[in-house]
Design a protein around this motif. Sequence first.
Motif, short mmCIF file in Angstrom:
data_model
loop_
_atom_site.label_atom_id
_atom_site.label_comp_id
_atom_site.label_asym_id
_atom_site.label_seq_id
_atom_site.Cartn_x
_atom_site.Cartn_y
_atom_site.Cartn_z
N LYS A 1 0.82 -1.21 0.00
CA LYS A 1 0.00 0.00 0.00
C LYS A 1 0.85 1.27 0.00
O LYS A 1 0.36 2.35 -0.33
N LYS A 2 2.12 1.13 0.35
CA LYS A 2 2.99 2.31 0.42
C LYS A 2 3.77 2.53 -0.88
O LYS A 2 3.80 3.63 -1.42
N CYS A 3 4.42 1.48 -1.37
CA CYS A 3 5.24 1.65 -2.58
C CYS A 3 4.52 1.20 -3.85
O CYS A 3 5.00 1.45 -4.96
N ASN A 4 3.40 0.51 -3.69
CA ASN A 4 2.57 0.06 -4.82
C ASN A 4 3.28 -0.96 -5.71
O ASN A 4 2.85 -1.22 -6.83
N MET A 5 4.36 -1.55 -5.23
CA MET A 5 5.02 -2.62 -5.97
C MET A 5 4.53 -3.97 -5.46
O MET A 5 3.95 -4.06 -4.37
N LYS A 6 4.76 -5.01 -6.24
CA LYS A 6 4.32 -6.35 -5.86
C LYS A 6 5.36 -7.37 -6.30
O LYS A 6 6.30 -7.05 -7.05
N ILE A 7 5.18 -8.59 -5.83
CA ILE A 7 6.07 -9.68 -6.22
C ILE A 7 5.24 -10.74 -6.92
O ILE A 7 4.23 -11.21 -6.39
N ILE A 8 5.66 -11.09 -8.13
CA ILE A 8 5.00 -12.15 -8.90
C ILE A 8 6.07 -13.18 -9.27
O ILE A 8 7.01 -12.87 -10.00
N GLY A 9 5.93 -14.38 -8.75
CA GLY A 9 6.89 -15.43 -9.08
C GLY A 9 8.32 -15.04 -8.78
O GLY A 9 9.23 -15.33 -9.56
N ASN A 10 8.54 -14.36 -7.66
CA ASN A 10 9.87 -13.91 -7.22
C ASN A 10 10.45 -12.78 -8.06
O ASN A 10 11.64 -12.49 -7.97
N VAL A 11 9.63 -12.16 -8.90
CA VAL A 11 10.06 -10.99 -9.67
C VAL A 11 9.42 -9.75 -9.06
O VAL A 11 8.21 -9.72 -8.83
N LEU A 12 10.23 -8.73 -8.78
CA LEU A 12 9.71 -7.47 -8.26
C LEU A 12 9.09 -6.69 -9.42
O LEU A 12 9.76 -6.40 -10.41
N VAL A 13 7.81 -6.35 -9.29
CA VAL A 13 7.07 -5.72 -10.38
C VAL A 13 6.50 -4.39 -9.90
O VAL A 13 5.80 -4.33 -8.89
N SER A 14 6.80 -3.32 -10.63
CA SER A 14 6.26 -2.00 -10.27
C SER A 14 5.17 -1.54 -11.23
O SER A 14 4.61 -0.46 -11.05
N GLU A 15 4.89 -2.35 -12.24
CA GLU A 15 3.87 -1.99 -13.22
C GLU A 15 2.51 -2.53 -12.78
O GLU A 15 2.31 -3.75 -12.74
N PRO A 16 1.55 -1.66 -12.43
CA PRO A 16 0.24 -2.12 -11.94
C PRO A 16 -0.51 -2.99 -12.93
O PRO A 16 -1.30 -3.86 -12.53
N SER A 17 -0.29 -2.78 -14.22
CA SER A 17 -1.06 -3.51 -15.24
C SER A 17 -0.64 -4.97 -15.37
O SER A 17 -1.37 -5.78 -15.94
N ILE A 18 0.52 -5.33 -14.85
CA ILE A 18 1.01 -6.70 -14.98
C ILE A 18 0.45 -7.57 -13.86
O ILE A 18 0.67 -7.30 -12.68
N GLU A 19 -0.28 -8.60 -14.24
CA GLU A 19 -0.86 -9.53 -13.27
C GLU A 19 -0.18 -10.89 -13.31
O GLU A 19 -0.12 -11.59 -12.30
N ASN A 20 0.31 -11.27 -14.48
CA ASN A 20 0.98 -12.56 -14.65
C ASN A 20 2.25 -12.36 -15.47
O ASN A 20 2.30 -11.50 -16.35
N LEU A 21 3.24 -13.18 -15.19
CA LEU A 21 4.49 -13.09 -15.93
C LEU A 21 4.41 -13.88 -17.22
O LEU A 21 3.72 -14.90 -17.30
N GLU A 22 5.13 -13.40 -18.22
CA GLU A 22 5.17 -14.06 -19.52
C GLU A 22 6.57 -14.58 -19.80
O GLU A 22 7.55 -14.07 -19.25
N ASP A 23 6.65 -15.57 -20.66
CA ASP A 23 7.94 -16.11 -21.08
C ASP A 23 8.20 -15.64 -22.50
O ASP A 23 7.75 -16.25 -23.46
N ASN A 24 8.90 -14.50 -22.62
CA ASN A 24 9.11 -13.88 -23.94
C ASN A 24 10.56 -13.89 -24.38
O ASN A 24 10.96 -13.09 -25.22
N ARG A 25 11.36 -14.76 -23.82
CA ARG A 25 12.78 -14.75 -24.17
C ARG A 25 13.00 -15.22 -25.60
O ARG A 25 12.48 -16.25 -26.02
N LYS A 26 13.76 -14.43 -26.35
CA LYS A 26 14.15 -14.78 -27.71
C LYS A 26 15.67 -14.65 -27.79
O LYS A 26 16.20 -13.59 -28.12
N LEU A 27 16.34 -15.72 -27.46
CA LEU A 27 17.79 -15.68 -27.35
C LEU A 27 18.46 -15.72 -28.71
O LEU A 27 18.07 -16.48 -29.59
N GLN A 28 19.49 -14.89 -28.87
CA GLN A 28 20.31 -14.90 -30.08
C GLN A 28 21.50 -15.82 -29.87
O GLN A 28 22.07 -15.88 -28.78
N LYS A 29 21.87 -16.54 -30.92
CA LYS A 29 23.04 -17.39 -30.84
C LYS A 29 24.30 -16.65 -31.26
O LYS A 29 25.40 -17.02 -30.88
#
Length: 320
Positions: free
Chosen positions: A57-85
């Motif tokens: 309630k003070k900093c308005n940040m949250k933790i989702i799956g051990n990730v510190l999230v400051s964006e209110p719109s994010i409710e679930n984490l996504e897997d968007n990694r596109k690794l280059q070789k």
Amino acid sequence: MITGFGLVPIHGIILIECIIMVVTSSKIMRQFIKNSINCNQDCSLKTSSSENVPPCKKCNMKIIGNVLVSEPSIENLEDNRKLQKTFTGWKKTNHNHVINFLNLHSDKNWHILDVGTGSHNLSEIYPDINPNQYYTLDIQNNNHLDIICDLTKSQPLKEIFDVIICLNVLEHVYNYNDFLNNTLKMLKPNGYFLFAVPYHSGLHQTPYDYFRYSNFALEKIFTEHKLEIIEIEPVHNGFNPWASLSTYKTLIRNNNNLLSTLTTFMLNMSILISRIAYKINRDIIIDGHYSEIDEQKKNQHPELKLKSTPTGYVGTLKKL
């Protein structure tokens, strides 16, 4: 091999050790971040042991799956990694700038924040970087990050990092002053800020590609943010006059008509001739670019370096 678990194959032991290392590393990283959240001591994120914690309630940040999230719109984490070789010469130069700096200070027990990490975790690519002391932050929703935050809006952590890495990020930040203010608030006094920005580069990650900074602009901006300039170096990744021709060829060859076919053929011939000319006379300068020989002899020809157009700039700054 006989262990406390009985007879276990050696590859099983190795697998168990790897799992323990990953879990331990993850816990260390999370705890360091939790302890450093930019909030009061009684912040609900600091006191909770859960992997998912609702917004404080003070900093308005949250933790989702051990990730510190400051964006209110994010409710679930996504897997968007596109690794280059593989990496371009420009990206390799960026990485080398960071690795060379860290190797010079290999005796330091530094905590490092990589801002604008994207899909790449440098500690997974380079063994010189200790993964237990390397932390990742980006604005994009990605579950491999440590922190998801828009640094133009908030400062998620306190003044805790010894080094902040910022590679190819500033050109994508429209409110760069707010971004630098919040980023540098997480850097300790006398801490180092390592950056890279492109200069002679095509548009990328559109529509979020806003700026191309000259060395004069960089010096002025960083000085205004109370950073001591240790070095700002132009990077020249060799002779590449056919890059623009190749781009133009790609744009027109989609038109399936005789004119576009002839134009594509002529461009191909131009590229071929320029490559042959370059092989024959490798110390030529065309369109303000260095050839490889000029790059090798840049200390003997500083006037060429000043007049040529760099691919971009890398630099090392120190917080006053």
